[in-house]
Design a protein around this motif. Structure first.
Motif, PDB file in Angstrom:
ATOM      1  N   LEU A 129      -8.144 -48.077 -31.983  1.00 46.62           N
ATOM      2  CA  LEU A 129      -8.500 -46.809 -31.554  1.00 46.62           C
ATOM      3  C   LEU A 129      -8.038 -46.340 -29.765  1.00 46.62           C
ATOM      4  N   ASP A 130      -7.411 -47.065 -29.876  1.00 43.36           N
ATOM      5  CA  ASP A 130      -6.953 -46.454 -28.257  1.00 43.36           C
ATOM      6  C   ASP A 130      -5.424 -46.004 -29.190  1.00 43.36           C
ATOM      7  N   GLU A 131      -4.265 -46.027 -29.804  1.00 46.91           N
ATOM      8  CA  GLU A 131      -3.380 -46.157 -30.289  1.00 46.91           C
ATOM      9  C   GLU A 131      -3.621 -44.911 -30.900  1.00 46.91           C
ATOM     10  N   LEU A 132      -4.525 -44.062 -31.774  1.00 43.32           N
ATOM     11  CA  LEU A 132      -4.870 -43.455 -32.247  1.00 43.32           C
ATOM     12  C   LEU A 132      -6.009 -42.439 -31.098  1.00 43.32           C
ATOM     13  N   ASN A 133      -6.284 -42.808 -30.154  1.00 44.15           N
ATOM     14  CA  ASN A 133      -6.854 -41.396 -29.986  1.00 44.15           C
ATOM     15  C   ASN A 133      -8.158 -41.140 -30.253  1.00 44.15           C
ATOM     16  N   ILE A 134      -9.065 -42.096 -30.467  1.00 44.97           N
ATOM     17  CA  ILE A 134     -10.406 -41.874 -31.058  1.00 44.97           C
ATOM     18  C   ILE A 134     -11.055 -41.730 -30.034  1.00 44.97           C
ATOM     19  N   SER A 176     -17.750 -40.738 -24.686  1.00 41.00           N
ATOM     20  CA  SER A 176     -16.917 -41.847 -24.055  1.00 41.00           C
ATOM     21  C   SER A 176     -16.815 -43.019 -24.497  1.00 41.00           C
ATOM     22  N   LEU A 177     -16.246 -44.014 -25.564  1.00 42.06           N
ATOM     23  CA  LEU A 177     -15.719 -44.963 -25.949  1.00 42.06           C
ATOM     24  C   LEU A 177     -15.547 -45.695 -24.481  1.00 42.06           C
ATOM     25  N   THR A 178     -15.855 -47.339 -24.349  1.00 42.59           N
ATOM     26  CA  THR A 178     -15.395 -48.066 -23.583  1.00 42.59           C
ATOM     27  C   THR A 178     -14.253 -48.763 -23.899  1.00 42.59           C
ATOM     28  N   ALA A 179     -13.480 -49.266 -21.916  1.00 37.35           N
ATOM     29  CA  ALA A 179     -12.457 -50.167 -22.923  1.00 37.35           C
ATOM     30  C   ALA A 179     -11.830 -50.885 -24.299  1.00 37.35           C
ATOM     31  N   LEU A 180     -13.222 -51.790 -24.563  1.00 37.78           N
ATOM     32  CA  LEU A 180     -13.634 -52.216 -25.310  1.00 37.78           C
ATOM     33  C   LEU A 180     -13.828 -51.648 -26.612  1.00 37.78           C
ATOM     34  N   ILE A 220      -8.176 -50.178 -37.527  1.00 32.84           N
ATOM     35  CA  ILE A 220      -8.331 -49.817 -38.239  1.00 32.84           C
ATOM     36  C   ILE A 220      -9.540 -51.137 -39.686  1.00 32.84           C
ATOM     37  N   THR A 221      -8.690 -52.306 -39.815  1.00 30.78           N
ATOM     38  CA  THR A 221      -9.899 -52.742 -40.377  1.00 30.78           C
ATOM     39  C   THR A 221     -10.710 -53.221 -39.851  1.00 30.78           C
TER      40      THR A 221
END
Length: 366
Positions: free
Chosen positions: A127-132, A137-141, A147-148
């Motif tokens: 999700l981080d690489e996809l900028n989601i 806000s989402l946490t680092a974890l 995606i899977t």
């Protein structure tokens, strides 16, 4: 007495008479609805081939009549069976486009299979690489989910989402309670975000892609982009849900495509490897005594239907596409949640009722 009369223009109607009129109208509406849902749908102008009789296909008319009696005793509004690529039976209006509910997720799964094979989507992307992100806000974890994890409804992101039922909201774990990929929770956040990811990674629109890559080559007879829409619920999430209105017979074509392992008229529409992977268990579902979860499909892993290697696309109120490779059978079941009568009574068909009906159909095979 004057107090017992209601003045309406030049007419006076007794309260008792007015109540009788209203009651009569209500009975008429219910009667019309019952006739509509129990009337056979004649498949005029359909390209589907049909058997002349169940016996011609090796099935029992008597036992199918028994199954239909059960179908009419629950809240089903249409059903259809395809055996060895030909129509075995249709019940109710199989040409009406109605809300597919969560069957939409299996539609999107098919598109992921197509575009993953083309290299446009990478299933290990985080999700981080996809900028989601989302409104909270989402946490680092949470950003480490891939995606899977979303496809198997195991992202560990327990954020509010659109189209959530009360049951889903009540069952949602606390944020941060499970790392990504470790816990199944039927999570509309995962499913809706997959729609966002698909559109962004393919630079396309999932509805249009479904039309061009699935509906058009399958020659779906009722599907239209006018019957699709995004539903935005920004107070819950920035990621919209993607809703399909689709007919029973068009859902049957989609099921037949999967039964044929993605091949249609000599063309490989969905990669065979994706169908095999996405319809096999990817996450254990503790609360369900029939199914586990694949990539937005429900493979049967316990009991009678597991022995038949069945897997299903399932939606709220009793929507389903049940695919039984062992019998070369596709069964589609619908409950029209668009109808006025459904709004009045709000009754669906439970998993137990739907599978009881399906077992009666299967038992009709000679």
């Amino acid at each position: 007495m004057k107090s017992d009369m209601i003045e309406e223009g030049f007419f006076f109607v007794t309260r008792k008479g007015l109540t009788a009129v209203i009651f009569g109208i209500l009975i008429l509406i219910i009667g019309v609805y019952i006739i509509m849902i129990q009337s056979p749908q004649i498949m005029l102008f359909s390209s589907w081939e049909s058997y002349d009789s169940p016996e011609d296909a090796g099935w029992s008319s008597e036992k199918l009549d028994d199954a239909k009696d059960y179908y009419q005793s629950i809240n089903s509004t249409s059903a259809m069976a395809i055996y060895k690529g030909k129509v075995l039976f249709t019940w109710g209006n199989v040409a009406k486009n109605t809300n597919a509910h969560s069957v939409r997720k299996s539609f999107l799964s098919s598109l992921y299979g197509i575009y993953e094979s083309r290299g446009d989507i990478h299933l290990q992307s985080t999700l981080d690489e996809l900028n989601i992100d989302d409104r909270n806000s989402l946490t680092a974890l949470e950003r480490t989910a891939i995606i899977t994890d979303l496809l198997s409804s195991s992202s560990g992101v327990y954020h509010t989402a659109g189209e959530e039922s009360w049951t889903m909201r009540r069952a949602r774990p606390h944020r941060g309670s499970h790392p990504p990929g470790t816990n199944f929770y039927y999570n509309n956040w995962d499913f809706n975000v997959l729609g966002t990811i698909f559109n962004e990674q393919t630079d396309n629109d999932l509805f249009r892609v479904f039309y061009e890559e699935i509906a058009d080559p399958l020659e779906m007879e009722d599907f239209s982009l006018n019957n699709t829409k995004y539903k935005h619920e920004l107070r819950r999430s920035v990621h919209p849900s993607y809703l399909f209105q689709i007919s029973t017979r068009d859902m049957a074509r989609f099921g037949q495509l999967y039964l044929q392992e993605g091949e249609w008229n000599g063309e490989q529409i969905i990669p065979k490897e994706w169908i095999q992977k996405s319809t096999k268990p990817q996450a254990e579902v503790a609360f369900n005594d029939v199914y586990d979860y694949g990539y937005m499909w429900w493979p049967a892993t316990e009991g009678y239907f597991a022995e038949l290697d069945m897997y299903s696309a399932i939606g709220r109120y009793g929507q389903s596409i049940d695919i039984i490779p062992a019998l070369d059978l596709v069964f589609v079941h619908r409950v029209d949640s668009n109808s006025m009568a459904f709004g009045l009574f709000n009754r669906g068909v439970s998993q137990d009722q739907r599978l009881t009906l399906l077992k009666k159909v299967v038992d009709a095979k000679k």
